[in-house]
Write a protein that holds these residues in place. Structure first.
Motif, PDB file in Angstrom:
ATOM      1  N   UNK A  54      15.439  54.201 -27.469  1.00  0.00           N
ATOM      2  CA  UNK A  54      14.431  53.397 -28.174  1.00  0.00           C
ATOM      3  C   UNK A  54      13.400  54.294 -28.844  1.00  0.00           C
ATOM      4  N   UNK A  55      12.956  55.307 -28.125  1.00  0.00           N
ATOM      5  CA  UNK A  55      11.970  56.217 -28.711  1.00  0.00           C
ATOM      6  C   UNK A  55      12.557  56.923 -29.939  1.00  0.00           C
ATOM      7  N   UNK A  56      13.784  57.398 -29.820  1.00  0.00           N
ATOM      8  CA  UNK A  56      14.423  58.083 -30.944  1.00  0.00           C
ATOM      9  C   UNK A  56      14.584  57.130 -32.128  1.00  0.00           C
ATOM     10  N   UNK A  61      12.836  55.124 -37.397  1.00  0.00           N
ATOM     11  CA  UNK A  61      12.355  53.982 -38.201  1.00  0.00           C
ATOM     12  C   UNK A  61      11.060  54.340 -38.922  1.00  0.00           C
ATOM     13  N   UNK A  62      10.120  54.919 -38.183  1.00  0.00           N
ATOM     14  CA  UNK A  62       8.814  55.269 -38.757  1.00  0.00           C
ATOM     15  C   UNK A  62       8.982  56.311 -39.870  1.00  0.00           C
ATOM     16  N   UNK A  63       9.907  57.243 -39.686  1.00  0.00           N
ATOM     17  CA  UNK A  63      10.112  58.323 -40.662  1.00  0.00           C
ATOM     18  C   UNK A  63      10.947  57.883 -41.866  1.00  0.00           C
ATOM     19  N   UNK A  64      11.675  56.809 -41.720  1.00  0.00           N
ATOM     20  CA  UNK A  64      12.585  56.348 -42.773  1.00  0.00           C
ATOM     21  C   UNK A  64      11.784  55.651 -43.888  1.00  0.00           C
ATOM     22  N   UNK A  65      11.839  56.162 -45.127  1.00  0.00           N
ATOM     23  CA  UNK A  65      11.066  55.553 -46.209  1.00  0.00           C
ATOM     24  C   UNK A  65      11.565  54.158 -46.596  1.00  0.00           C
ATOM     25  N   UNK A  76      16.803  45.936 -33.671  1.00  0.00           N
ATOM     26  CA  UNK A  76      17.347  44.615 -34.028  1.00  0.00           C
ATOM     27  C   UNK A  76      17.466  43.718 -32.804  1.00  0.00           C
ATOM     28  N   UNK A  77      17.921  44.284 -31.692  1.00  0.00           N
ATOM     29  CA  UNK A  77      18.151  43.498 -30.482  1.00  0.00           C
ATOM     30  C   UNK A  77      16.863  42.963 -29.870  1.00  0.00           C
ATOM     31  N   UNK A  78      15.773  43.701 -30.028  1.00  0.00           N
ATOM     32  CA  UNK A  78      14.518  43.311 -29.372  1.00  0.00           C
ATOM     33  C   UNK A  78      13.531  42.643 -30.328  1.00  0.00           C
ATOM     34  N   UNK A  79      13.849  42.641 -31.592  1.00  0.00           N
ATOM     35  CA  UNK A  79      12.970  42.071 -32.611  1.00  0.00           C
ATOM     36  C   UNK A  79      12.710  40.587 -32.322  1.00  0.00           C
ATOM     37  N   UNK A  80      11.442  40.204 -32.369  1.00  0.00           N
ATOM     38  CA  UNK A  80      11.056  38.829 -32.106  1.00  0.00           C
ATOM     39  C   UNK A  80      10.826  38.529 -30.636  1.00  0.00           C
ATOM     40  N   UNK A  81      11.190  39.455 -29.767  1.00  0.00           N
ATOM     41  CA  UNK A  81      10.978  39.273 -28.324  1.00  0.00           C
ATOM     42  C   UNK A  81       9.692  39.979 -27.904  1.00  0.00           C
ATOM     43  N   UNK A  82       9.594  41.241 -28.237  1.00  0.00           N
ATOM     44  CA  UNK A  82       8.424  42.042 -27.871  1.00  0.00           C
ATOM     45  C   UNK A  82       7.414  42.116 -29.007  1.00  0.00           C
ATOM     46  N   UNK A  83       7.904  42.064 -30.217  1.00  0.00           N
ATOM     47  CA  UNK A  83       7.031  42.145 -31.394  1.00  0.00           C
ATOM     48  C   UNK A  83       7.677  41.364 -32.540  1.00  0.00           C
ATOM     49  N   UNK A  84       6.862  40.892 -33.463  1.00  0.00           N
ATOM     50  CA  UNK A  84       7.386  40.058 -34.545  1.00  0.00           C
ATOM     51  C   UNK A  84       8.105  40.822 -35.650  1.00  0.00           C
ATOM     52  N   UNK A  85       7.884  42.131 -35.758  1.00  0.00           N
ATOM     53  CA  UNK A  85       8.527  42.896 -36.827  1.00  0.00           C
ATOM     54  C   UNK A  85       8.898  44.281 -36.303  1.00  0.00           C
ATOM     55  N   UNK A  87       8.420  47.325 -37.498  1.00  0.00           N
ATOM     56  CA  UNK A  87       7.391  48.373 -37.524  1.00  0.00           C
ATOM     57  C   UNK A  87       6.479  48.264 -36.302  1.00  0.00           C
ATOM     58  N   UNK A  88       6.092  47.054 -35.958  1.00  0.00           N
ATOM     59  CA  UNK A  88       5.239  46.855 -34.777  1.00  0.00           C
ATOM     60  C   UNK A  88       5.985  47.235 -33.502  1.00  0.00           C
ATOM     61  N   UNK A  89       7.240  46.835 -33.420  1.00  0.00           N
ATOM     62  CA  UNK A  89       8.045  47.158 -32.240  1.00  0.00           C
ATOM     63  C   UNK A  89       8.229  48.665 -32.105  1.00  0.00           C
ATOM     64  N   UNK A  90       8.527  49.330 -33.209  1.00  0.00           N
ATOM     65  CA  UNK A  90       8.675  50.789 -33.166  1.00  0.00           C
ATOM     66  C   UNK A  90       7.383  51.439 -32.681  1.00  0.00           C
ATOM     67  N   UNK A  91       6.253  50.962 -33.146  1.00  0.00           N
ATOM     68  CA  UNK A  91       4.970  51.538 -32.718  1.00  0.00           C
ATOM     69  C   UNK A  91       4.715  51.292 -31.236  1.00  0.00           C
ATOM     70  N   UNK A  92       5.068  50.118 -30.759  1.00  0.00           N
ATOM     71  CA  UNK A  92       4.931  49.824 -29.321  1.00  0.00           C
ATOM     72  C   UNK A  92       5.763  50.815 -28.515  1.00  0.00           C
TER      73      UNK A  92
END
Length: 137
Positions: A54-56, A61-65, A76-85, A87-92
């Motif tokens: 997940x960290x990788x 994701x953050x580095x990908x333009x 994709x699997x966790x989207x909408x469960x922990x965060x709505x988008x 970018x937010x999930x990656x930051x979490x």
């Protein structure tokens, strides 16, 4: 005639007691650090690998333009469960990784310092004075 070769000296008794005290302290230290780590993680088989993946994925994701969600299966699997988008999930995930590293570093420093203090101890009293529980430090 007395066979003095089987006599246990006070020094030998003290050395045996010191070795036993150190061994017991190391077992206590390992159990306490294990418990402290377990309080911070989800202890399931393979979970640490998931967290690293997940960290990788979050870093990528953050580095990908122009990230394509299809290329990021964990996001994709966790989207909408922990965060709505994504970018937010990656930051979490990145924030959690940073928090874990900080806690892990503190625990590792504690463990290594306790091991060094046990190595340096020259008496049972010195062993008993070594703090071996990070929860009580």
């Amino acid at each position: 005639m007395i066979d003095w070769s089987k006599t246990i000296t006070a020094d030998a008794r003290a050395a045996t007691a010191l070795a036993a005290a150190k061994a017991e302290a190391r077992v206590t230290l390992a159990a306490a650090v294990t418990a402290a780590r377990a309080a911070l993680i989800t202890d399931l088989p393979g979970q640490s690998m998931i967290y690293l993946a997940k960290e990788a994925e979050a870093r990528a994701w953050i580095a990908d333009p122009e990230p394509d969600l299809a290329a990021y299966p964990l996001l994709s699997a966790e989207l909408g469960i922990t965060a709505p988008d994504a970018a937010s999930l990656a930051q979490i995930w990145l924030n959690l990784a940073t928090l874990w590293r900080s806690a892990a570093a503190d625990l590792e420093a504690f463990r290594l310092a306790a091991c060094a203090a046990l190595d340096a101890a020259t008496s049972v009293a010195e062993v008993e004075a070594v703090q071996v529980d990070p929860g009580k430090a």
